[in-house]
Design a protein around this motif. Structure first.
Motif, short mmCIF file in Angstrom:
data_model
loop_
_atom_site.label_atom_id
_atom_site.label_comp_id
_atom_site.label_asym_id
_atom_site.label_seq_id
_atom_site.Cartn_x
_atom_site.Cartn_y
_atom_site.Cartn_z
N ALA A 142 0.83 -1.20 0.00
CA ALA A 142 0.00 0.00 0.00
C ALA A 142 0.87 1.26 0.00
O ALA A 142 0.56 2.24 -0.69
CB ALA A 142 -0.94 0.00 1.20
N ALA A 171 2.09 1.69 -3.47
CA ALA A 171 1.01 2.14 -4.35
C ALA A 171 0.79 3.65 -4.21
O ALA A 171 0.71 4.37 -5.20
CB ALA A 171 -0.29 1.39 -4.02
N VAL A 172 0.72 4.12 -2.97
CA VAL A 172 0.47 5.54 -2.71
C VAL A 172 1.63 6.39 -3.25
O VAL A 172 1.41 7.45 -3.83
CB VAL A 172 0.25 5.78 -1.20
CG1 VAL A 172 0.24 7.27 -0.87
CG2 VAL A 172 -1.07 5.15 -0.77
N GLU A 206 3.74 5.53 -5.74
CA GLU A 206 3.72 5.45 -7.21
C GLU A 206 2.60 6.31 -7.82
O GLU A 206 2.76 6.87 -8.90
CB GLU A 206 3.59 4.00 -7.67
CG GLU A 206 4.88 3.21 -7.53
CD GLU A 206 4.67 1.70 -7.69
OE1 GLU A 206 3.72 1.30 -8.39
OE2 GLU A 206 5.44 0.94 -7.08
N LEU A 207 1.49 6.39 -7.11
CA LEU A 207 0.36 7.20 -7.61
C LEU A 207 0.50 8.67 -7.22
O LEU A 207 -0.38 9.48 -7.53
CB LEU A 207 -0.97 6.64 -7.10
CG LEU A 207 -1.36 5.25 -7.63
CD1 LEU A 207 -2.59 4.73 -6.91
CD2 LEU A 207 -1.60 5.30 -9.13
N ARG A 208 1.57 9.01 -6.52
CA ARG A 208 1.84 10.39 -6.06
C ARG A 208 0.66 10.96 -5.28
O ARG A 208 0.18 12.06 -5.56
CB ARG A 208 2.18 11.29 -7.26
CG ARG A 208 3.49 10.86 -7.87
CD ARG A 208 3.87 11.72 -9.04
NE ARG A 208 4.92 11.07 -9.82
CZ ARG A 208 5.24 11.40 -11.06
NH1 ARG A 208 4.62 12.36 -11.67
NH2 ARG A 208 6.20 10.76 -11.69
N GLU A 209 0.18 10.15 -4.34
CA GLU A 209 -0.95 10.57 -3.52
C GLU A 209 -0.50 11.04 -2.13
O GLU A 209 -1.27 11.01 -1.18
CB GLU A 209 -1.95 9.41 -3.39
CG GLU A 209 -2.73 9.12 -4.66
CD GLU A 209 -3.73 10.21 -5.01
OE1 GLU A 209 -4.34 10.77 -4.10
OE2 GLU A 209 -3.90 10.50 -6.21
N GLY A 210 0.75 11.47 -2.03
CA GLY A 210 1.26 11.93 -0.74
C GLY A 210 1.71 10.74 0.09
O GLY A 210 2.34 9.83 -0.44
N SER A 211 1.37 10.73 1.37
CA SER A 211 1.75 9.58 2.20
C SER A 211 0.51 8.91 2.78
O SER A 211 -0.55 9.52 2.92
CB SER A 211 2.74 9.98 3.29
OG SER A 211 2.14 10.92 4.14
N LEU A 212 0.65 7.64 3.10
CA LEU A 212 -0.48 6.83 3.58
C LEU A 212 -0.67 7.04 5.08
O LEU A 212 0.24 6.81 5.87
CB LEU A 212 -0.18 5.35 3.31
CG LEU A 212 -1.25 4.33 3.72
CD1 LEU A 212 -2.50 4.47 2.87
CD2 LEU A 212 -0.70 2.90 3.61
N SER A 213 -1.85 7.48 5.47
CA SER A 213 -2.08 7.67 6.90
C SER A 213 -2.92 6.55 7.51
O SER A 213 -2.82 6.28 8.71
CB SER A 213 -2.74 9.03 7.17
OG SER A 213 -3.80 9.26 6.27
#
Lengths: 100, 100
Positions: free
Chosen positions: B57, B60-61, B63-70
């Motif tokens: 996960a 994935a986050v 690679e998708l440039r969605e910031g960081s996983l919280s």
């Protein structure tokens, strides 16, 4: 695919009209995009990466004997990624949302 | 580990007192369990499987440039698995809940 194209489009319109939604991608379980409102590169990326993650999550839920996976949510600093693996229909629905 | 054992125990007590919670596991990012109220076999399983899923996960986050996983949430037919990857503290917090 069990679901009709018409029914799928109806579901997608409903999701896209929700606040904060910036993209909806539908892929097969193998990562082949069927529908998307994002640009082609992003769509391919989302389809490939999320399909792989869903495979891992399905394995995890099975190995932990937690029944079956109905929904996977990633909260990020940029928003939320909602993933609905519709295994029976052979589809994965991915919704990208902005932080509210 | 930056967080103190005392602070960790305080957080765990608070989580365990919530309704529907049937297990709380804390592991290192490498899948080594640090604290758990489940039996040893289940603890090892949860730690190994969830750590591996969190790694995927996080990839994935990024690679998708969605910031960081919280936060990562799995909704299953048996309940919910809430996962908080505290990367800075080197910890993953896993909470298993029953369906309400």
């Amino acid at each position: 695919m069990v679901i009709s194209q018409e029914k799928l489009q109806g579901i997608l319109s409903k999701i896209k009209s929700q606040e904060g939604v910036r993209g909806v991608v539908v892929t097969t379980l193998e990562g082949l995009p069927l529908s998307s409102d994002l640009d082609p590169d992003t769509t391919e990326n989302v389809a490939a990466i999320i399909t792989s993650l869903v495979g891992k999550a399905l394995d995890a839920v099975r190995e932990l004997r937690e029944g079956s996976l109905s929904f996977l949510t990633l909260d990020t600093t940029k928003g939320q990624i909602n993933i609905a693996p519709e295994v029976n229909e052979g589809l994965i629905l991915v919704v990208l949302k902005n932080t509210e």
